[in-house]
Design a protein around this motif. Structure first.
Motif, PDB file in Angstrom:
ATOM      1  N   THR A   2     -12.275  -9.727   8.720  1.00 24.39           N
ATOM      2  CA  THR A   2     -11.279  -8.662   8.729  1.00 24.39           C
ATOM      3  C   THR A   2     -11.691  -7.530   7.797  1.00 24.39           C
ATOM      4  O   THR A   2     -12.567  -7.685   6.933  1.00 24.39           O
ATOM      5  N   ASP A  32      -4.046   1.067   4.072  1.00 23.52           N
ATOM      6  CA  ASP A  32      -3.020   1.988   4.574  1.00 23.52           C
ATOM      7  C   ASP A  32      -3.641   3.198   5.261  1.00 23.52           C
ATOM      8  O   ASP A  32      -3.076   3.741   6.228  1.00 23.52           O
ATOM      9  N   ASP A  33      -4.804   3.631   4.769  1.00 24.05           N
ATOM     10  CA  ASP A  33      -5.470   4.797   5.353  1.00 24.05           C
ATOM     11  C   ASP A  33      -6.297   4.446   6.585  1.00 24.05           C
ATOM     12  O   ASP A  33      -6.760   5.348   7.294  1.00 24.05           O
ATOM     13  N   ALA A  35      -7.373   3.026  10.368  1.00 29.49           N
ATOM     14  CA  ALA A  35      -6.786   3.071  11.714  1.00 29.49           C
ATOM     15  C   ALA A  35      -6.267   1.684  12.096  1.00 29.49           C
ATOM     16  O   ALA A  35      -6.741   0.668  11.567  1.00 29.49           O
ATOM     17  N   PRO A  36      -5.330   1.596  13.023  1.00 27.41           N
ATOM     18  CA  PRO A  36      -4.731   0.294  13.376  1.00 27.41           C
ATOM     19  C   PRO A  36      -5.748  -0.748  13.829  1.00 27.41           C
ATOM     20  O   PRO A  36      -5.640  -1.918  13.469  1.00 27.41           O
ATOM     21  N   ASP A  37      -6.730  -0.362  14.628  1.00 25.87           N
ATOM     22  CA  ASP A  37      -7.701  -1.329  15.154  1.00 25.87           C
ATOM     23  C   ASP A  37      -9.045  -1.284  14.412  1.00 25.87           C
ATOM     24  O   ASP A  37     -10.042  -1.815  14.910  1.00 25.87           O
ATOM     25  N   GLN A  38      -9.080  -0.692  13.256  1.00 28.07           N
ATOM     26  CA  GLN A  38     -10.350  -0.535  12.530  1.00 28.07           C
ATOM     27  C   GLN A  38     -10.832  -1.884  12.001  1.00 28.07           C
ATOM     28  O   GLN A  38     -10.076  -2.641  11.389  1.00 28.07           O
ATOM     29  N   ARG A  39     -12.110  -2.193  12.260  1.00 26.08           N
ATOM     30  CA  ARG A  39     -12.702  -3.453  11.814  1.00 26.08           C
ATOM     31  C   ARG A  39     -13.741  -3.261  10.715  1.00 26.08           C
ATOM     32  O   ARG A  39     -14.044  -4.198   9.987  1.00 26.08           O
TER      33      ARG A  39
END
Length: 337
Positions: A2, A32-33, A35-39
Protein backbone atom coordinates in the motif's frame (compact mmCIF):
# COMPACT_ATOMS: atom_id res chain seq x y z
CA UNK A 1 2.21 -2.90 -1.00
CA UNK A 2 0.00 0.00 0.00
CA UNK A 3 0.92 3.65 -0.32
CA UNK A 4 1.08 3.88 3.47
CA UNK A 5 3.74 1.13 3.57
CA UNK A 6 5.79 2.84 0.88
CA UNK A 7 5.77 6.12 2.78
CA UNK A 8 6.75 4.36 6.00
CA UNK A 9 9.70 2.75 4.25
CA UNK A 10 10.80 6.15 3.03
CA UNK A 11 10.38 7.54 6.54
CA UNK A 12 12.83 4.88 7.74
CA UNK A 13 15.54 7.13 6.27
CA UNK A 14 14.88 9.70 9.00
CA UNK A 15 16.51 9.62 12.44
CA UNK A 16 14.63 7.52 14.98
CA UNK A 17 13.80 10.42 17.28
CA UNK A 18 12.44 12.40 14.33
CA UNK A 19 10.26 9.48 13.26
CA UNK A 20 8.80 9.05 16.72
CA UNK A 21 7.71 12.67 16.76
CA UNK A 22 6.63 13.37 13.20
CA UNK A 23 6.13 10.11 11.23
CA UNK A 24 2.38 9.64 11.69
CA UNK A 25 1.66 13.31 11.08
CA UNK A 26 3.75 13.46 7.90
CA UNK A 27 2.30 10.25 6.49
CA UNK A 28 -1.20 11.48 7.25
CA UNK A 29 -0.60 14.67 5.29
CA UNK A 30 0.89 12.75 2.36
CA UNK A 31 -2.03 10.30 2.26
CA UNK A 32 -4.55 13.13 2.38
CA UNK A 33 -2.89 14.75 -0.64
CA UNK A 34 -2.74 11.48 -2.61
CA UNK A 35 -5.27 10.53 -5.30
CA UNK A 36 -7.92 7.95 -4.33
CA UNK A 37 -6.42 5.10 -6.38
CA UNK A 38 -2.76 6.11 -6.03
CA UNK A 39 -0.43 3.17 -5.33
CA UNK A 40 2.96 4.81 -5.69
CA UNK A 41 4.23 8.07 -4.26
CA UNK A 42 4.83 10.94 -6.63
CA UNK A 43 8.45 11.59 -7.59
CA UNK A 44 8.36 15.02 -5.96
CA UNK A 45 7.18 13.46 -2.68
CA UNK A 46 9.98 10.89 -2.77
CA UNK A 47 12.58 13.59 -3.40
CA UNK A 48 11.07 15.77 -0.68
CA UNK A 49 11.17 12.94 1.85
CA UNK A 50 14.73 11.94 1.01
CA UNK A 51 15.87 15.56 1.10
CA UNK A 52 14.15 16.04 4.42
CA UNK A 53 15.84 12.91 5.78
CA UNK A 54 19.24 14.25 4.75
CA UNK A 55 18.55 17.61 6.40
CA UNK A 56 17.33 15.88 9.57
CA UNK A 57 20.50 13.80 9.80
CA UNK A 58 22.68 16.87 9.21
CA UNK A 59 20.84 18.80 11.94
CA UNK A 60 21.14 15.86 14.31
CA UNK A 61 24.86 15.48 13.60
CA UNK A 62 25.35 19.22 14.08
CA UNK A 63 23.59 19.07 17.43
CA UNK A 64 25.77 16.16 18.52
CA UNK A 65 29.06 17.72 17.45
CA UNK A 66 28.14 21.05 19.03
CA UNK A 67 27.96 19.40 22.45
CA UNK A 68 30.71 20.28 24.93
CA UNK A 69 32.39 16.82 24.96
CA UNK A 70 33.02 16.98 21.20
CA UNK A 71 34.31 20.54 21.47
CA UNK A 72 36.75 19.63 24.22
CA UNK A 73 37.82 16.52 22.31
CA UNK A 74 38.59 18.70 19.29
CA UNK A 75 40.82 20.97 21.39
CA UNK A 76 42.59 17.99 22.96
CA UNK A 77 43.10 16.40 19.55
CA UNK A 78 44.65 19.59 18.22
CA UNK A 79 47.19 19.63 21.06
CA UNK A 80 48.10 15.95 20.76
CA UNK A 81 48.31 16.16 16.97
CA UNK A 82 50.54 19.25 17.14
CA UNK A 83 52.90 17.46 19.53
CA UNK A 84 52.91 14.39 17.27
CA UNK A 85 53.86 16.46 14.25
CA UNK A 86 56.45 18.34 16.31
CA UNK A 87 58.08 15.02 17.20
CA UNK A 88 58.06 13.96 13.57
CA UNK A 89 59.61 17.23 12.39
CA UNK A 90 62.09 17.78 15.24
CA UNK A 91 63.84 14.42 15.46
CA UNK A 92 66.12 14.92 12.46
CA UNK A 93 67.17 18.52 13.30
CA UNK A 94 67.88 17.53 16.90
CA UNK A 95 69.87 14.53 15.69
CA UNK A 96 71.79 16.82 13.34
CA UNK A 97 72.66 19.11 16.22
CA UNK A 98 73.76 16.14 18.31
CA UNK A 99 75.99 14.91 15.50
CA UNK A 100 77.60 18.32 15.13
CA UNK A 101 78.05 18.69 18.87
CA UNK A 102 79.69 15.28 19.02
CA UNK A 103 81.99 16.11 16.14
CA UNK A 104 82.93 19.47 17.60
CA UNK A 105 83.20 19.15 21.41
CA UNK A 106 84.21 22.78 21.75
CA UNK A 107 80.98 23.94 20.15
CA UNK A 108 79.30 23.74 16.80
CA UNK A 109 81.16 26.75 15.50
CA UNK A 110 79.54 26.83 12.07
CA UNK A 111 76.08 27.37 10.56
CA UNK A 112 73.68 24.47 10.84
CA UNK A 113 71.27 23.68 8.02
CA UNK A 114 67.98 22.70 9.67
CA UNK A 115 65.59 23.32 6.79
CA UNK A 116 62.84 22.28 6.51
CA UNK A 117 62.43 20.25 9.69
CA UNK A 118 63.55 22.95 12.12
CA UNK A 119 61.10 25.73 11.18
CA UNK A 120 58.23 23.25 10.82
CA UNK A 121 58.98 21.81 14.25
CA UNK A 122 58.95 25.31 15.72
CA UNK A 123 55.57 25.97 14.10
CA UNK A 124 54.00 22.88 15.64
CA UNK A 125 55.55 23.62 19.02
CA UNK A 126 54.02 27.11 18.93
CA UNK A 127 50.65 25.59 18.04
CA UNK A 128 50.88 23.21 21.00
CA UNK A 129 51.82 25.97 23.46
CA UNK A 130 49.04 28.27 22.25
CA UNK A 131 46.53 25.42 22.48
CA UNK A 132 47.54 24.69 26.07
CA UNK A 133 47.09 28.28 27.21
CA UNK A 134 43.75 28.60 25.42
CA UNK A 135 44.69 30.88 22.51
CA UNK A 136 42.93 28.62 20.04
CA UNK A 137 42.41 31.15 17.25
CA UNK A 138 46.07 32.17 17.23
CA UNK A 139 47.06 28.50 17.31
CA UNK A 140 44.75 27.82 14.36
CA UNK A 141 46.40 30.59 12.33
CA UNK A 142 49.85 29.12 12.94
CA UNK A 143 48.54 25.61 12.28
CA UNK A 144 47.37 26.67 8.83
CA UNK A 145 51.00 27.41 7.94
CA UNK A 146 52.14 24.03 9.19
CA UNK A 147 49.31 22.22 7.43
CA UNK A 148 50.10 24.02 4.18
CA UNK A 149 53.69 22.83 4.37
CA UNK A 150 52.60 19.22 5.00
CA UNK A 151 50.18 19.27 2.07
CA UNK A 152 52.77 20.80 -0.26
CA UNK A 153 55.34 18.20 0.79
CA UNK A 154 52.94 15.33 0.11
CA UNK A 155 52.02 16.84 -3.25
CA UNK A 156 55.70 17.14 -4.14
CA UNK A 157 56.36 13.52 -3.15
CA UNK A 158 53.43 12.35 -5.23
CA UNK A 159 54.47 14.45 -8.20
CA UNK A 160 58.01 13.10 -8.12
CA UNK A 161 57.57 9.52 -6.91
CA UNK A 162 53.79 8.86 -7.15
CA UNK A 163 53.86 7.93 -3.47
CA UNK A 164 51.23 8.65 -0.82
CA UNK A 165 53.25 6.94 1.90
CA UNK A 166 53.39 10.12 4.00
CA UNK A 167 49.82 11.29 3.45
CA UNK A 168 48.72 10.69 7.04
CA UNK A 169 50.70 13.65 8.51
CA UNK A 170 49.02 15.95 5.99
CA UNK A 171 45.59 14.66 7.02
CA UNK A 172 46.46 15.09 10.69
CA UNK A 173 47.86 18.58 10.07
CA UNK A 174 44.74 19.62 8.15
CA UNK A 175 42.56 18.55 11.07
CA UNK A 176 44.39 20.76 13.57
CA UNK A 177 43.19 24.22 12.43
CA UNK A 178 39.68 22.82 11.93
CA UNK A 179 39.69 21.51 15.49
CA UNK A 180 41.12 24.71 16.95
CA UNK A 181 38.44 26.99 15.50
CA UNK A 182 35.80 25.03 17.43
CA UNK A 183 34.94 26.98 20.55
CA UNK A 184 35.13 24.86 23.68
CA UNK A 185 34.25 25.65 27.30
CA UNK A 186 37.80 24.71 28.34
CA UNK A 187 41.20 24.86 26.72
CA UNK A 188 43.07 21.71 25.76
CA UNK A 189 45.28 22.07 28.83
CA UNK A 190 42.31 22.30 31.18
CA UNK A 191 40.50 19.41 29.50
CA UNK A 192 43.48 17.07 29.79
CA UNK A 193 44.57 18.04 33.34
CA UNK A 194 48.11 18.76 34.47
CA UNK A 195 49.45 15.25 34.92
CA UNK A 196 48.36 14.25 31.42
CA UNK A 197 50.03 17.36 30.05
CA UNK A 198 53.16 16.30 31.89
CA UNK A 199 52.87 12.84 30.35
CA UNK A 200 52.53 14.37 26.89
CA UNK A 201 55.57 16.57 27.47
CA UNK A 202 57.58 13.55 28.64
CA UNK A 203 56.42 11.55 25.62
CA UNK A 204 57.44 14.39 23.31
CA UNK A 205 60.89 14.80 24.85
CA UNK A 206 61.63 11.07 24.86
CA UNK A 207 60.49 10.64 21.25
CA UNK A 208 62.43 13.64 19.97
CA UNK A 209 65.60 12.77 21.85
CA UNK A 210 65.61 9.04 21.06
CA UNK A 211 67.87 9.17 17.95
CA UNK A 212 70.23 11.67 19.59
CA UNK A 213 70.56 9.64 22.80
CA UNK A 214 71.34 6.53 20.79
CA UNK A 215 73.96 8.44 18.81
CA UNK A 216 75.65 10.13 21.76
CA UNK A 217 75.81 6.98 23.89
CA UNK A 218 76.93 4.84 20.96
CA UNK A 219 74.89 1.97 22.37
CA UNK A 220 73.39 1.07 19.00
CA UNK A 221 76.64 0.95 17.05
CA UNK A 222 76.97 -2.81 17.41
CA UNK A 223 73.30 -3.72 17.03
CA UNK A 224 71.45 -4.63 13.86
CA UNK A 225 68.81 -2.11 12.70
CA UNK A 226 65.18 -2.81 13.52
CA UNK A 227 62.60 -2.30 10.79
CA UNK A 228 58.81 -2.20 10.94
CA UNK A 229 56.10 -1.09 8.55
CA UNK A 230 54.08 0.71 11.18
CA UNK A 231 56.44 2.17 13.78
CA UNK A 232 60.00 2.10 12.49
CA UNK A 233 59.83 2.94 8.79
CA UNK A 234 63.61 3.34 8.73
CA UNK A 235 66.15 1.15 10.43
CA UNK A 236 66.75 2.10 14.07
CA UNK A 237 68.98 0.63 16.74
CA UNK A 238 67.76 -1.21 19.80
CA UNK A 239 68.16 1.68 22.24
CA UNK A 240 66.44 4.10 19.88
CA UNK A 241 63.62 1.61 19.35
CA UNK A 242 63.15 1.23 23.11
CA UNK A 243 63.05 5.00 23.64
CA UNK A 244 60.67 5.55 20.74
CA UNK A 245 58.38 2.81 22.01
CA UNK A 246 58.43 4.39 25.47
CA UNK A 247 57.48 7.73 23.95
CA UNK A 248 54.63 6.19 21.96
CA UNK A 249 53.36 4.37 25.05
CA UNK A 250 53.37 7.62 27.03
CA UNK A 251 51.30 9.25 24.28
CA UNK A 252 48.88 6.32 24.46
CA UNK A 253 48.72 6.55 28.26
CA UNK A 254 47.82 10.24 28.11
CA UNK A 255 44.99 9.53 25.66
CA UNK A 256 43.61 6.33 27.19
CA UNK A 257 43.60 7.74 30.72
CA UNK A 258 41.24 10.59 29.82
CA UNK A 259 37.62 10.37 31.04
CA UNK A 260 35.52 7.95 29.00
CA UNK A 261 33.40 10.65 27.35
CA UNK A 262 36.50 12.49 26.15
CA UNK A 263 38.48 9.35 25.33
CA UNK A 264 35.81 7.91 23.04
CA UNK A 265 35.60 11.12 21.06
CA UNK A 266 39.36 11.45 20.82
CA UNK A 267 39.61 7.94 19.42
CA UNK A 268 36.78 8.62 16.97
CA UNK A 269 38.51 11.78 15.76
CA UNK A 270 41.72 9.84 15.18
CA UNK A 271 39.95 7.26 13.00
CA UNK A 272 40.35 9.19 9.69
CA UNK A 273 44.10 9.47 10.27
CA UNK A 274 44.33 5.79 11.20
CA UNK A 275 42.35 4.82 8.10
CA UNK A 276 44.64 6.94 5.92
CA UNK A 277 47.68 5.33 7.53
CA UNK A 278 46.24 1.88 6.90
CA UNK A 279 45.46 2.62 3.26
CA UNK A 280 48.80 4.24 2.47
CA UNK A 281 51.03 1.82 4.37
CA UNK A 282 49.27 -1.47 3.64
CA UNK A 283 47.00 -0.54 0.75
CA UNK A 284 48.28 2.05 -1.69
CA UNK A 285 51.82 2.57 -0.51
CA UNK A 286 53.48 -0.11 -2.60
CA UNK A 287 52.96 -3.20 -4.69
CA UNK A 288 51.86 -6.57 -3.41
CA UNK A 289 48.96 -5.19 -1.37
CA UNK A 290 45.20 -5.56 -1.42
CA UNK A 291 45.04 -2.41 -3.58
CA UNK A 292 48.09 -3.29 -5.63
CA UNK A 293 49.73 -0.62 -7.76
CA UNK A 294 51.70 -1.31 -10.88
CA UNK A 295 55.23 -0.04 -11.49
CA UNK A 296 57.10 1.32 -14.48
CA UNK A 297 60.86 0.79 -14.36
CA UNK A 298 60.68 0.38 -10.60
CA UNK A 299 58.64 3.56 -10.06
CA UNK A 300 55.09 3.36 -8.74
CA UNK A 301 52.38 4.21 -11.23
CA UNK A 302 49.99 7.06 -10.49
CA UNK A 303 46.87 6.25 -8.52
CA UNK A 304 43.83 5.33 -10.57
CA UNK A 305 40.57 7.29 -10.13
CA UNK A 306 39.11 4.34 -8.23
CA UNK A 307 42.07 4.30 -5.84
CA UNK A 308 41.77 8.05 -5.28
CA UNK A 309 38.08 7.54 -4.53
CA UNK A 310 38.89 4.87 -1.95
CA UNK A 311 41.58 7.06 -0.42
CA UNK A 312 39.20 10.00 -0.05
CA UNK A 313 35.99 8.25 0.95
CA UNK A 314 37.24 5.43 3.17
CA UNK A 315 38.52 7.65 6.04
CA UNK A 316 35.25 9.61 6.05
CA UNK A 317 33.25 6.39 6.04
CA UNK A 318 35.27 4.90 8.89
CA UNK A 319 34.81 8.11 10.88
CA UNK A 320 31.04 8.04 10.32
CA UNK A 321 30.91 4.42 11.47
CA UNK A 322 33.01 5.22 14.56
CA UNK A 323 30.72 8.11 15.49
CA UNK A 324 27.62 5.98 14.96
CA UNK A 325 29.02 3.22 17.17
CA UNK A 326 30.00 5.74 19.83
CA UNK A 327 26.56 7.33 20.02
CA UNK A 328 24.82 3.95 19.89
CA UNK A 329 26.86 2.69 22.84
CA UNK A 330 26.25 5.85 24.82
CA UNK A 331 22.50 5.69 24.16
CA UNK A 332 22.45 2.04 25.19
CA UNK A 333 24.40 2.84 28.33
CA UNK A 334 22.06 5.67 29.27
CA UNK A 335 19.03 3.39 28.88
CA UNK A 336 20.60 0.73 31.11
CA UNK A 337 21.49 3.35 33.71
Amino acid sequence: MTLDHVYRRLMACYPRAYRRQYEDEMIGVLLDDAAPDQRRPAARDVLALLGGALRAHVRQAGARFSADPWREAAQALALIAALTLFVRAARVPVLHLAMLAQSYPGGIGEPVVLWPGGPVAVLWLIVAVLAVVGWARAAAAVAVCGATFEVVRVAADYGQYSTVFHLWPAVLAAMIPLALVVRAPRSAGAALARWRLGTLVAATLVSVAAPSVALVTGADNATAPIYGTWIFTAGVGRIEAILLTAGYLLFALAILSTPAVLRRRLLALVVPVAATLLLTRVGLGSTGTFLERSTHDGVLAALTPAQWLVLVLAPALFFAVAVAILHHRERSGSRIA
